[in-house]
Structure formats: C-alpha cells, structure tokens
Design a protein around this motif. Structure first.
Motif, mmCIF file in Angstrom:
data_model
loop_
_atom_site.group_PDB
_atom_site.id
_atom_site.type_symbol
_atom_site.label_atom_id
_atom_site.label_comp_id
_atom_site.label_asym_id
_atom_site.label_seq_id
_atom_site.Cartn_x
_atom_site.Cartn_y
_atom_site.Cartn_z
ATOM 1 N N THR A 95 0.843 -1.196 0.000
ATOM 2 C CA THR A 95 0.000 0.000 0.000
ATOM 3 C C THR A 95 0.877 1.244 0.000
ATOM 4 N N PRO A 96 0.428 2.277 -0.686
ATOM 5 C CA PRO A 96 1.231 3.510 -0.699
ATOM 6 C C PRO A 96 1.263 4.143 0.672
ATOM 7 N N ALA A 97 2.455 4.580 1.053
ATOM 8 C CA ALA A 97 2.581 5.241 2.345
ATOM 9 C C ALA A 97 2.376 6.739 2.233
ATOM 10 N N ALA A 98 2.374 7.274 0.992
ATOM 11 C CA ALA A 98 2.214 8.722 0.820
ATOM 12 C C ALA A 98 0.763 9.098 1.013
ATOM 13 N N PRO A 99 0.459 10.379 1.290
ATOM 14 C CA PRO A 99 -0.924 10.817 1.400
ATOM 15 C C PRO A 99 -1.668 10.525 0.108
ATOM 16 N N PRO A 100 -2.896 10.018 0.174
ATOM 17 C CA PRO A 100 -3.630 9.631 -1.031
ATOM 18 C C PRO A 100 -4.113 10.831 -1.832
ATOM 19 N N GLU A 101 -4.007 12.077 -1.291
ATOM 20 C CA GLU A 101 -4.541 13.241 -1.994
ATOM 21 C C GLU A 101 -3.679 14.469 -1.698
ATOM 22 N N LEU A 102 -3.378 15.221 -2.748
ATOM 23 C CA LEU A 102 -2.617 16.452 -2.621
ATOM 24 C C LEU A 102 -3.305 17.564 -3.418
ATOM 25 N N THR A 103 -2.889 18.797 -3.181
ATOM 26 C CA THR A 103 -3.368 19.922 -3.981
ATOM 27 C C THR A 103 -2.181 20.597 -4.650
ATOM 28 N N THR A 104 -2.398 21.112 -5.850
ATOM 29 C CA THR A 104 -1.320 21.748 -6.601
ATOM 30 C C THR A 104 -1.000 23.116 -6.031
ATOM 31 N N ASP A 105 0.269 23.510 -6.187
ATOM 32 C CA ASP A 105 0.686 24.819 -5.690
ATOM 33 C C ASP A 105 0.372 25.890 -6.726
ATOM 34 N N GLU A 106 0.906 27.113 -6.513
ATOM 35 C CA GLU A 106 0.563 28.228 -7.392
ATOM 36 C C GLU A 106 1.061 28.024 -8.819
ATOM 37 N N GLY A 107 2.030 27.134 -9.021
ATOM 38 C CA GLY A 107 2.495 26.830 -10.360
ATOM 39 C C GLY A 107 1.844 25.604 -10.948
ATOM 40 N N GLY A 108 0.790 25.068 -10.269
ATOM 41 C CA GLY A 108 0.107 23.878 -10.749
ATOM 42 C C GLY A 108 0.867 22.591 -10.494
ATOM 43 N N ALA A 109 1.924 22.648 -9.668
ATOM 44 C CA ALA A 109 2.785 21.472 -9.473
ATOM 45 C C ALA A 109 2.328 20.639 -8.282
ATOM 46 N N PHE A 110 2.663 19.339 -8.330
ATOM 47 C CA PHE A 110 2.411 18.425 -7.229
ATOM 48 C C PHE A 110 3.507 17.368 -7.235
ATOM 49 N N ALA A 111 3.674 16.665 -6.114
ATOM 50 C CA ALA A 111 4.690 15.607 -6.030
ATOM 51 C C ALA A 111 4.285 14.612 -4.954
ATOM 52 N N PHE A 112 4.251 13.302 -5.321
ATOM 53 C CA PHE A 112 4.002 12.223 -4.372
ATOM 54 C C PHE A 112 5.331 11.539 -4.082
ATOM 55 N N ALA A 113 5.641 11.436 -2.824
ATOM 56 C CA ALA A 113 6.894 10.798 -2.426
ATOM 57 C C ALA A 113 6.602 9.417 -1.857
ATOM 58 N N ALA A 114 7.584 8.545 -1.975
ATOM 59 C CA ALA A 114 7.558 7.232 -1.330
ATOM 60 C C ALA A 114 6.414 6.354 -1.800
ATOM 61 N N LEU A 115 6.098 6.372 -3.104
ATOM 62 C CA LEU A 115 5.112 5.447 -3.653
ATOM 63 C C LEU A 115 5.835 4.152 -4.060
ATOM 64 N N PRO A 116 5.379 2.992 -3.593
ATOM 65 C CA PRO A 116 5.993 1.730 -4.024
ATOM 66 C C PRO A 116 5.758 1.515 -5.510
ATOM 67 N N PRO A 117 6.622 0.766 -6.164
ATOM 68 C CA PRO A 117 6.408 0.453 -7.589
ATOM 69 C C PRO A 117 5.058 -0.226 -7.792
#
Length: 937
Positions: free
Chosen positions: A220-242
């Motif tokens: 199971t992914p340990a990263a948060p299941p939901e994020l919001t983009t910043d002012e540049g529209g960017a996002f990043a999920f860390a520590a997702l298993p293959p």
C-alpha cells in the motif's frame, strides 16, 4: 511538532452568497431578472436546498458593490452563444495553519466572499462560513494576496465580480518507516503539473489523488492519497511503491481526469496533465492583463506603497524611485520627469488636478498613504485623455472604504507628523460608507529652536496639515457615486533680524503660505456590457502667498473642472473612447516688487534697493478640450491606440490640435512574454498665468509644444521578474523665454526658446510576492535648451546624466520586515561665481565681484556660462525596519526609517563669502532617523 506542512485546498464555490447579508441587493437583482425575462438564467439550486436570485444575461460578473453577483455557471437551458467568463485564479497563496489548531489536530474549511475589481485584484474579503480557532483570520490574510484574471463580459470587457472562495485546512499525515523487506522507495515517485487545456495555464489548488489499481501488488502507498497543486500547478508524491496507480485530477469548472500510471522500481515519473473546461461550467480563456493606452504606465501597488525605504512610509514620495524621475534638491519636493521642468508634470487625485503633490520641504505628500489604492505614473507619451502638459502625468486613485459593515480606524505618530483615519458604514444609509482622515505636522516644534539659533526669529513655526472626507455609495449594482472633500495647507513665517550681505533691503518678515481645497463628485457607471460612462466634477480654490519685507506676491484661483468620458466597445477588437475635459475659473494676482533700474544706474545693483512697483490684476479663464481615441486589437497579440485631442485657451485665444498614437505587440505571447512597444505624439502646454496675463505677461503668447518619441521592450524572465528598456526623445518648440524689458517691471515673454531631451530607461523588477518586492532602475538622459535663436545649446539646471536606484523589502517573519534603498545620481548643475580651487585651471587672483560704495555690497561676476559646473555625485543608503504585533481586535506596528545611513555630505549648492573671494559646498540632510508608531483596528 513534527507534522508536515499543512495542505490547503482551494475551490471556487458556485453557490451565491446568502441573501440575508444584503437583502436590498437580492431584491434589486430579482427586479433586474424580471425586467429582462428573456435573458434571465434559470436559477440553480444551492447545495443547502435554497435558490439564489440570478443576474441577467451578460451579468455573469455584475459590477462592484453590494449588489454584485457571485459568478455562477450558466444553466444548460439558457446557454448563450458567447459566454461571459468569471474570475480565474492566477496564483495560489496557501494560508498559514493556525499553530494552536495544528497542535490540537483541528481541520476546517473557511468560505470567503471576495470582491474582485476589473484588474483582477481582491478589493475586499469577508468570511461567509466561519470555522473559528484562527482559521478565519488566516484565510482572510491569504486571500488578500490572491491574483485573478478578471471577470469578462461576453464581449471580453473586464468587469468587477463577487465570488465565493473556499480554503480547506487539512493536516498531512507523516509517512511511516518502510516495513522490513519492502522495496526501496523513490524520493519523489510521481510528480507533475496540472494545466488548463488550450493555454497551458497552471491550475493552482487542483486536487490530485492516487489509488492502487485492483490486482496490483498488495503493498500500500505510504504517501498521502490526496494532494493539492501549488501556485504553479505542481504536485509531487513521495515514497510510492512500484506498481500501477489510478491518478484522478479534479478542479472546479473543469472536467475531471482519470489516468493510469505505472511506477517502475527506482525510477521517478514526471507527468503533465491538461484539464478541459466543463461544458456547462466555467469557461477558461487565456488572456493577459489589458494593455494600457500609453506606451509606459508604471503602477505602484499596495504591497509596495508604504514599505519603500527612505520615504518615511509615504507612498507618493516613492515616485522619485522610478525610472525617468530625476532627484530634486533635498528640500524641494518636486517631480522632474524625463528632463522636463517641474511645472511640466501634472498630478491628479481621483481625476482632479491638484497644484502640488508634496508639502514644503518634500517631507510628506498632500494625500496620506492610508487612503491610496494605487499610483499610476506616465513619464511620457500618455493618452489623449490628458492634456495641457508636456512632461508627465501622476494619477493617484483613492481606495474605497471597507465594506465589511464594521468601524475601522488608525492613528500614527512619528517624528514629523501625526495622522488619524476612521472609516466604516454610514448609519441608516444602506450601501453607503465613509472615510475621514487628517494629518498635522509638528516640525515647527523641532525646527523652530534650530532656526532661532541660526539667527532667525520665528514668528510662526513651519506647519502643514491636510484633511480628507469621502462618502461612497452604489446607487445601482452597476454604478458607483463618490463625494470627496480634501485639502492641504502649508505656512511658515520668520523674522530676519540681519539682511543678507548682498541684499541690504531684504529684512523683516519672511512668509510663505500655500493652500488648496477640492470638493469633488465622481460617478462611474457600466451602462451596458458594451458601454461605460465615467465622470468627475470638482470645485476648487488655490491660494499662494509669499512675502519678504515689503515685497510680496499673492495668487488666488477659484476654479471648476470636470471630465466626462464615454467608452463603447464597437466590436471584439475595437473600443472607442471619447471625452470632454473642461478647466475654468477666476484669478486674482497682486504683486509688489522692485522695478527696473532707473536711467543712469549701473545694472549690477542689489535687487532689493530698486524702487517698488505694485500690480493688481483679476479676470477669468476658460480652457475647454475634447478628445477621442480608438483602442484597436487586430490580433490578441497587438494593440494600437490612435488618439486626437483638441484644446482651446481663451487667455491667448489659441486652438491646439494634438494627434497621438501608441502601440504594443507581444512578440512572444504567454510566458515568458516578450513585448515591444512604441509611440509618438504632440503635446501642448499653455503658458503660465503670470506669463500671459497683462500687464505682467504677454497675451500674444502661444502654447509650448513637445513632440514625444518612445520605443521599448518588456521581457518576462520568471513569473516574478520582469525587465524593460525604453528609449525616448522629446523635441521642445516655442518655449516661453522672459527677458528684461527697459523701463518696465515685468519681463518680456516670447515663444523663442527650444530644446530637446534624449535618454533611456532600464528597469529590472521583482513583482511583489508573500515575502519580497524590489527593483533596480537606471536612467541615462541629457536635457538641453536654446534660450533664443542663435544662442548656444546648454544643459538645464536639473539635468542628471545618470540616475541609479536599487531597493527592496523582505518580510522576515513574525511581523518583521526589512528594506533598503541605495541611490547614485549625477550632481546638479550650477552657475559658479568663483572657480573651484581644486581644478588646475582655477585662477585664484581673478576678480570675482564689484564693490558698490552707496550700499556697501559686492555684486558677483559669473565665472562662466549658465549651468557650466556639475556638483559632486550624490549617493545615499536608506534603511527601514518594520515590526507588527497582531492582537485579537487590533494591530500595533512600529517602524524605524533611517535616511543617509552612512552620513554622506552630499553637495546641494555653492555658498560664497561676503566679497566672493572664497566658496564652499552647501551639504544636504545628514543622517536622519525617523521612528513611528501606528495602531489600527
């Protein structure tokens, strides 16, 4: 606490504001819907089951005021052929998570009601759905930093709007350590950018969620299941298993997107997602900010307006830091723009001209910073809307009183003056607000003893004060009415016990008094989606009195001025602007001054010993004008503004015609934008009153004429950094020159002068963000005049070849802000009577003056031609430190503004001894600290 940075999501709520807050507005909108039944939209049900009144078609963004509507997507049953567009967020400013709420593990959502003006700025924010625990205050503070693409009507016209905006405060969960035997995880397994399709505009606040695809690895992914983009529209999920993941992206007004992505072991996947606008939702159109009608328009925004170091928190003094503005003498407080004289630049307050912008000495401006919305500065090639001037234009806009229904005020004291301001709703008058302000100096209490110590008896200590009263209301949802009364007064009177050595008759009282008042009525009305009417009318009085001993000058002006402009959008790329500009009034002039030399008297005698003559004159004047302009946009990347202005002056019975044209073209649209611009035009300026009114002046004088040429380029380097360069040239003709006329008190004024100004301006600016703003400005120029045909060309006294200004201000956090300004400017020009002994060519045995036995005085003999010597270069460092303490219902702030930190002895003039055998530099202000405190609620 070890929790992650709090995430805050942003959503535009498509529901309308609750009618209970503004019952009259709801009734008015209902009436409008009834008047246009064929265009009224079908009401959409609130999520809570209540229906909201709808605006007529074309009113997706009803103009400002309590009656303004919240932007609502059109109903499918009434979708127009051409859609209006609501405001669209251009950035995202996450609010600070309240520390106490974070410690307690609280999460919340705060819904705000935002009023957004035609430029996409948040003018007002109020909490609609409160969460308490500090969330409301944090959301309001963050909302003030938002920027929007403004709402636009169906024809593309920018319009004010009111929307609901929601901040969601969500605590992030920390990632657990990897389990034994679990594969290594990438630092950032999945990262990317969310864009709006069709223009690649970053979408801030979009929700991006990931979920394991069924049948994939059991890990199971340990990263948060939901994020919001910043002012540049960017996002990043860390520590997702293959493995394989379902990625879902959602944003209000756009179709959701769901894609499947595969993450390989030890690799990072970088993606770019584009969302399509919903068919019945918000239409997203990529448009830049509407180009100005001038080649160059420099605007100082609220973030910068009172934090520029070296200005003592005075916004209008910050104009002296912009490209093209020369440094005036330290106590003059003048505006010298692109090599033109101080009298060649006009200042307007909410569309009405004022005679001066600074109190004497330039210590403070005549309008307090706290009342300003913005300052627009046009150094040249300005629109046909402005006339009767050949230099530059400063247009100061007063802000509207706060609309939250509460009473607000402030009080401030520093070492120069004290001021107060109060604003809020007018009791028993709906949709009506007021603002009252006043300021008085007490520099007399400080400078009086200094003047007395210098030998001057103080009859009246130097003092200035100004005052402002403003009432504003919205008679209809599309109109604004504002009544303003404001004025200024400066007075100083000294007693000179000992006259100057070279003017033995100048003794006694020395007095200076200037004052003006304005009663102004302003009306702005969006007549239809294509028509707009703006008008301003002002009744004014100006007084100027100067006296020294028996000599005096008095000027009294009673005027009425008005401007009415009508704008019509003819087609998608064509706007027609036409207006009337009238200036008329009564004048009275009284003068007692020394007359010309009597026959047989040598011409080099003291001015004050001549026979006094008196002149009194009164009359009336009428200066009407009309202008018309076309704003042509043949393509979205280009804009051309041809204009024509027609002026008449009855004092010299002259009609002037001033054609002008400006243009801009986006060589590279979007980001990073590259824009080239240019313009040329004719500008006329009527002669001064004393130059044209007989018997002092010549009624046959003509208006002076200036031809402006300009070309430049603007380049975006990053989202926050922009560079610009502009070259300019001004040809000056028919300048008024006064020469002594034998046997008469007045000068003989003739249109025989000419001149030219050539130069370049360079600006590197960091646009204000949450922490920093600043710019570096450099001007290279040369300003010359030819007084009469056949005479050699010479530099004017206020010519400054090099002007460099570098400034910035940074928020350190916890209420602290630090700023600095450094200036390096060429020295002013002077006409020396004694040569500089430090130069090898200086002859110490030269005769510098002639002695006149009857008066016992020396008359200097000029060493060289006019403006032939330049003073040493001016350089100065200024620092400013601000601190703010926030309390539950009020705020306290303090600042320390230190000018000339390293106490440089800048030379401002040359002083001579009594017989002109020696000279020394007169230095400007030494290190000058100013400390101030302010409380506001």
């Amino acid at each position: 606490m070890t929790t992650q940075e709090p995430a805050a999501s942003i959503r535009i709520d498509d529901r309308r504001a609750r009618g209970a807050r503004r019952p009259a507005a709801a009734v008015l909108l209902s009436l409008l819907a009834a008047l246009w039944p064929s265009q009224a939209r079908a009401q959409q049900q609130r999520q809570d089951g209540q229906a909201a009144p709808q605006a007529p078609e074309g009113g997706a963004a009803v103009p400002r005021g309590p009656g303004g509507a919240i932007v609502t997507p059109p109903a499918p049953t009434a979708a127009p052929a051409v859609k209006a567009t609501p405001p669209r967020a251009l950035n995202y400013t996450p609010p600070e998570y309240p520390p106490e709420a974070e410690k307690q593990g609280r999460e919340a959502s705060v819904t705000l009601q935002l009023d957004i003006d035609r430029d996409g700025r948040v003018k007002h924010a109020v909490v609609v759905e409160s969460a308490g625990h500090g969330f409301d205050e944090s959301a309001l503070a963050a909302a003030q930093k938002l920027e929007f693409e403004p709402a636009r009507r169906a024809d593309g016209t920018p319009a004010p709007a009111r929307i609901l905006y929601r901040y969601s405060f969500t605590l992030k969960t920390a990632s657990p350590p990897p389990a034994a035997g679990e594969p290594a995880r990438s630092a950032e397994s999945l990262r990317g950018t969310v864009l709006a399709s069709g223009g690649d505009v970053p979408l801030a606040g979009a929700t991006v969620s990931v979920a394991r695809v069924a049948g994939a690895s059991a890990a199971t992914p340990a990263a948060p299941p939901e994020l919001t983009t910043d002012e540049g529209g960017a996002f990043a999920f860390a520590a997702l298993p293959p493995g394989r993941y379902q990625v879902t992206i959602a944003a209000p007004g756009f179709e959701p997107l769901s894609v499947e992505e595969a993450l390989a072991p030890g690799e990072q996947l970088e993606v770019k997602y584009r969302l399509l606008p919903q068919g019945d939702g918000l239409e997203v159109t990529v448009r830049g900010k509407r180009p100005p009608r001038e080649v160059t328009k420099r605007t100082i925004e609220q973030r910068e307006i009172n934090r520029i170091p070296g200005t003592n928190g005075d916004a209008l003094r910050s104009l002296q830091n912009l490209p093209g503005v020369a440094r005036p003498p330290s106590i003059a407080g003048l505006l010298i723009v692109r090599g033109s004289g101080p009298q060649d630049t006009q200042t307007f307050v909410d569309g009405t001209q004022v005679p001066l912008i600074y109190h004497f000495g330039g210590l403070s401006s005549v309008v307090p910073t706290e009342m300003l919305d913005r300052i627009d500065f046009y150094p040249g090639n300005f629109s046909a809307k402005y006339g009767r001037v050949q230099g530059g234009i400063v247009d100061v806009a007063l802000r509207s009183p706060k609309e939250d229904g509460k009473l607000h005020g402030l009080a401030q004291m520093d070492l120069i003056d004290a001021r107060v301001l109060l604003e809020g709703p007018v009791p028993f008058l709906e949709n009506t607000r007021f603002m009252v302000a006043g300021r008085r100096s007490y520099i007399g209490e400080s400078f009086g003893p200094v003047l007395e110590a210098a030998g001057a008896g103080v009859t009246q200590a130097p003092v200035y004060y100004d005052y402002q009263v403003l009432l504003e209301t919205e008679p209809t949802p599309s109109a604004r009415l504002r009544l303003t009364f404001f004025g200024s007064d400066d007075a100083l009177e000294l007693l000179l016990s000992d006259p100057a050595p070279n003017e033995p008759a100048l003794s006694g009282n020395v007095g200076l008094h200037t004052a003006f008042q304005r009663l102004q009525l302003r009306y702005d009305h969006e007549l239809t989606d294509k028509d707009r009417l703006d008008g301003v009318l002002a009744i004014a009085r100006d007084d100027a009195d100067f006296g020294i001993g028996p000599i005096y000058f008095q000027l009294d002006l009673k005027t009425i001025s008005g401007r009415l402009e009508y704008a019509r959008r003819i087609s998608k790329g064509t706007v027609f602007n036409a207006g009337l500009d009238v200036f008329a009034g009564l004048y009275a002039v009284n003068l007692r001054a020394p007359g010309p030399n009597r026959p047989g008297e040598p011409p080099n005698q003291p001015f004050s010993t001549r026979t006094l003559q008196e002149v009194s004159r009164d009359g009336e004047f009428f200066y009407p004008a009309a202008y018309a302009e076309l704003e042509l946009a043949p393509t979205p990347r280009a804009k051309i503004v041809p204009g024509l202005r027609l002026d008449y002056q009855d004092l010299n019975q002259q009609v002037t015609v001033s054609p002008r044209v400006n243009g801009r073209f986006d060589v590279v649209p979007g980001f990073p934008r590259t824009t080239v611009k240019g313009g040329l035009g004719v500008f006329h300026q009527p002669p001064q009153f004393q130059e044209v009114i007989p018997p002092l002046g010549n009624p046959g004088l003509k208006s002076t004429r200036a031809l402006h040429y300009a070309a430049g380029v603007e380049q975006e380097l990053t989202r926050h950094i922009e560079a610009s360069a502009e070259g300019f040239y001004k040809q000056l003709d028919e300048l008024v020159v006064g020469v002594n006329r034998p046997g008469s008190i007045q000068l003989d004024y003739q249109n025989v002068g000419s001149g030219r100004v050539i130069g370049g301006e360079f600006l590197l600016k960091y646009k204000p963000d949450d922490r920093f703003f600043g710019w570096a400005a450099y001007t290279l120029s040369r300003s010359t005049r030819v007084p009469e045909p056949g005479e050699p060309e010479r530099l004017v006294s206020f010519d400054q070849t090099h002007i460099l200004t570098v400034l910035g201000s940074y928020r350190l956090g916890d209420g602290w802000e630090f700023g600095a300004r450094f200036r390096l400017v060429s020295g002013n020009l002077v006409t020396p009577n004694v040569c500089n002994v430090n130069e090898q060519s200086c002859d110490p045995y030269r005769t510098n003056a002639l002695f006149y036995a009857p008066t016992g005085t020396y008359t200097p003999i000029p060493f060289s031609g006019p403006n032939s010597e330049r003073l040493p270069a001016f350089h100065q460092l200024d620092l400013r430190l601000d601190k703010t303490w926030k309390f539950k219902t009020w705020r306290l702030s303090a600042y320390l503004d230190v000018q000339n930190v390293y106490n440089n002895a800048n030379s401002e003039a040359i002083q001579y001894n009594y017989n002109y055998t020696a000279r020394q530099y007169v230095t400007g202000l030494p290190i000058l600290p100013s400390f101030g405190m302010r409380g506001e609620f």
